[in-house]
Scaffold this motif. Structure first.
Motif, mmCIF file in Angstrom:
data_model
loop_
_atom_site.group_PDB
_atom_site.id
_atom_site.type_symbol
_atom_site.label_atom_id
_atom_site.label_comp_id
_atom_site.label_asym_id
_atom_site.label_seq_id
_atom_site.Cartn_x
_atom_site.Cartn_y
_atom_site.Cartn_z
ATOM 1 N N ASP A 71 0.756 -1.125 -0.075
ATOM 2 C CA ASP A 71 0.209 0.054 -0.039
ATOM 3 C C ASP A 71 0.837 1.395 0.000
ATOM 4 O O ASP A 71 0.444 2.375 0.299
ATOM 5 N N ALA A 72 2.064 0.939 -0.362
ATOM 6 C CA ALA A 72 3.181 2.410 -0.543
ATOM 7 C C ALA A 72 2.560 3.089 -1.726
ATOM 8 O O ALA A 72 1.963 2.529 -2.447
ATOM 9 N N PRO A 73 2.857 4.415 -1.808
ATOM 10 C CA PRO A 73 2.674 5.316 -2.661
ATOM 11 C C PRO A 73 3.584 5.010 -3.895
ATOM 12 O O PRO A 73 4.911 4.449 -3.695
ATOM 13 N N THR A 74 3.266 5.489 -5.296
ATOM 14 C CA THR A 74 4.489 5.542 -6.361
ATOM 15 C C THR A 74 4.195 6.849 -6.975
ATOM 16 O O THR A 74 3.180 7.455 -6.719
ATOM 17 N N LEU A 75 4.982 7.012 -7.997
ATOM 18 C CA LEU A 75 4.963 8.054 -8.581
ATOM 19 C C LEU A 75 3.931 7.913 -10.111
ATOM 20 O O LEU A 75 3.573 8.731 -10.749
ATOM 21 N N CYS A 76 3.340 6.730 -10.288
ATOM 22 C CA CYS A 76 2.266 6.251 -11.160
ATOM 23 C C CYS A 76 1.138 6.751 -10.525
ATOM 24 O O CYS A 76 0.599 6.494 -9.703
ATOM 25 N N ALA A 77 0.330 7.746 -11.168
ATOM 26 C CA ALA A 77 -0.696 8.286 -10.807
ATOM 27 C C ALA A 77 -1.940 7.476 -10.682
ATOM 28 O O ALA A 77 -2.217 6.609 -11.519
ATOM 29 N N GLY A 78 -2.305 7.223 -9.342
ATOM 30 C CA GLY A 78 -3.364 6.268 -9.222
ATOM 31 C C GLY A 78 -3.026 4.938 -8.683
ATOM 32 O O GLY A 78 -3.933 4.093 -8.235
ATOM 33 N N TRP A 79 -1.717 4.649 -8.584
ATOM 34 C CA TRP A 79 -1.211 3.349 -8.384
ATOM 35 C C TRP A 79 -0.584 3.502 -7.020
ATOM 36 O O TRP A 79 0.338 4.151 -6.967
ATOM 37 N N ARG A 80 -0.679 2.542 -6.349
ATOM 38 C CA ARG A 80 0.032 1.890 -4.997
ATOM 39 C C ARG A 80 1.165 0.893 -5.723
ATOM 40 O O ARG A 80 1.035 0.692 -6.713
ATOM 41 N N THR A 81 1.889 0.449 -4.777
ATOM 42 C CA THR A 81 2.869 -0.396 -4.883
ATOM 43 C C THR A 81 2.054 -1.854 -5.475
ATOM 44 O O THR A 81 2.500 -2.447 -6.430
ATOM 45 N N ARG A 82 0.769 -2.100 -4.972
ATOM 46 C CA ARG A 82 0.151 -3.372 -5.364
ATOM 47 C C ARG A 82 -0.286 -3.211 -6.740
ATOM 48 O O ARG A 82 -0.193 -4.078 -7.484
ATOM 49 N N GLU A 83 -0.650 -2.015 -7.239
ATOM 50 C CA GLU A 83 -1.063 -1.863 -8.674
ATOM 51 C C GLU A 83 0.185 -2.035 -9.597
ATOM 52 O O GLU A 83 -0.112 -2.581 -10.759
ATOM 53 N N LEU A 84 1.157 -1.522 -9.075
ATOM 54 C CA LEU A 84 2.433 -1.243 -10.023
ATOM 55 C C LEU A 84 2.935 -2.970 -10.072
ATOM 56 O O LEU A 84 3.358 -2.994 -11.329
ATOM 57 N N ALA A 85 2.868 -3.563 -9.068
ATOM 58 C CA ALA A 85 3.280 -5.173 -9.212
ATOM 59 C C ALA A 85 2.342 -5.844 -9.830
ATOM 60 O O ALA A 85 2.796 -6.742 -10.810
ATOM 61 N N ALA A 86 1.121 -5.552 -10.036
ATOM 62 C CA ALA A 86 0.018 -6.403 -10.883
ATOM 63 C C ALA A 86 0.454 -5.821 -12.586
ATOM 64 O O ALA A 86 0.330 -6.553 -13.259
ATOM 65 N N HIS A 87 0.838 -4.637 -12.554
ATOM 66 C CA HIS A 87 1.260 -4.156 -14.090
ATOM 67 C C HIS A 87 2.253 -4.927 -14.494
ATOM 68 O O HIS A 87 2.246 -5.211 -15.580
ATOM 69 N N LEU A 88 3.437 -5.123 -13.725
ATOM 70 C CA LEU A 88 4.517 -5.642 -13.942
ATOM 71 C C LEU A 88 4.386 -7.285 -14.504
ATOM 72 O O LEU A 88 4.730 -7.646 -15.315
ATOM 73 N N VAL A 89 3.653 -7.790 -13.572
ATOM 74 C CA VAL A 89 3.123 -9.377 -13.694
ATOM 75 C C VAL A 89 2.389 -9.255 -15.024
ATOM 76 O O VAL A 89 2.883 -10.114 -15.982
#
Length: 216
Positions: A22-40
């Motif tokens: 649940d950490a923030p990222t610089l990708c608008a609207g994405w937490r680390t969970r959403e970024l990890a899902a994008h990568l997979v």
């Protein structure tokens, strides 16, 4: 021979694991969970990954990514760290290095720079690899947004120009990784120096993310 994509994959996996879901990222609207899902998704589901670039397919991509995001976070990080599945296009010889060095470098900084950060000193070979990617990134990401001519200047004296036919010039100086982040729209969190006439700087700031002005 260096494999920068493998090194940056491991670094990004470590940052994701340390940050938690649940950490923030610089990708608008994405937490680390959403970024990890994008990568997979990007590596495991080429049918859905097409929507990352093709807007008409974006709804399908979002649905698949949301499904991944509901999985255990540790599973997502583990799958990403393990590398592309055997039948993934990224498993083809040379594809990981060509397609993912920049992707993983940028997303690692998306995690790292969403909280207070310090500049990272890059290995010389990685810095040179990133510099070689700056022209293409600038052409596709910056050229369509900048209202003025941009000179992206490497601190060693090399430079490239974006928007050659535009009026006015702003100079953006930094190390290769910082220039790459600037070109990808992460300028507000990049260690670059931006110089030019006030009117041209104001026009650029209205169109492109720039570092905070001194004293701001």
């Amino acid at each position: 021979m260096s494999n920068h994509a493998r090194t940056e994959r491991e670094r990004l996996a470590e940052l994701l694991a340390a940050a938690g879901p649940d950490a923030p990222t610089l990708c608008a609207g994405w937490r680390t969970r959403e970024l990890a899902a994008h990568l997979v998704l990007r590596e495991a589901r080429p049918d859905a990954a097409a929507g990352i670039q093709l807007r008409p397919l974006g709804g399908w991509t979002r649905r698949v990514q949301d499904g991944y995001a509901r999985r255990p976070y540790e599973e997502l990080v583990r799958r990403f760290r393990a590398g592309p599945p055997r039948l993934s296009p990224f498993a083809l010889p040379g594809a990981d290095e060509a397609a993912n060095t920049v992707e993983y470098f940028v997303h690692a900084e998306d995690v790292r720079r969403a909280v207070p950060w310090e500049p990272r000193e890059l290995d010389g070979a990685l810095a040179e690899a990133l510099w070689r990617r700056v022209p293409l990134t600038a052409r596709f990401e910056l050229a369509k947004r900048t209202p003025v001519r941009l000179v992206l200047a490497h601190r060693d004296g090399r430079n490239l120009t974006v928007g050659q036919k535009l009026r006015g010039t702003v100079r953006v100086t930094g190390d290769p990784g910082e220039l790459l982040l600037f070109a990808f729209g992460r300028g507000a969190q990049s260690a670059v120096t931006v110089t030019g006439w006030p009117k041209e700087l104001a026009a650029l700031r209205a169109a492109v993310a720039l570092p905070a002005e001194p004293g701001a």
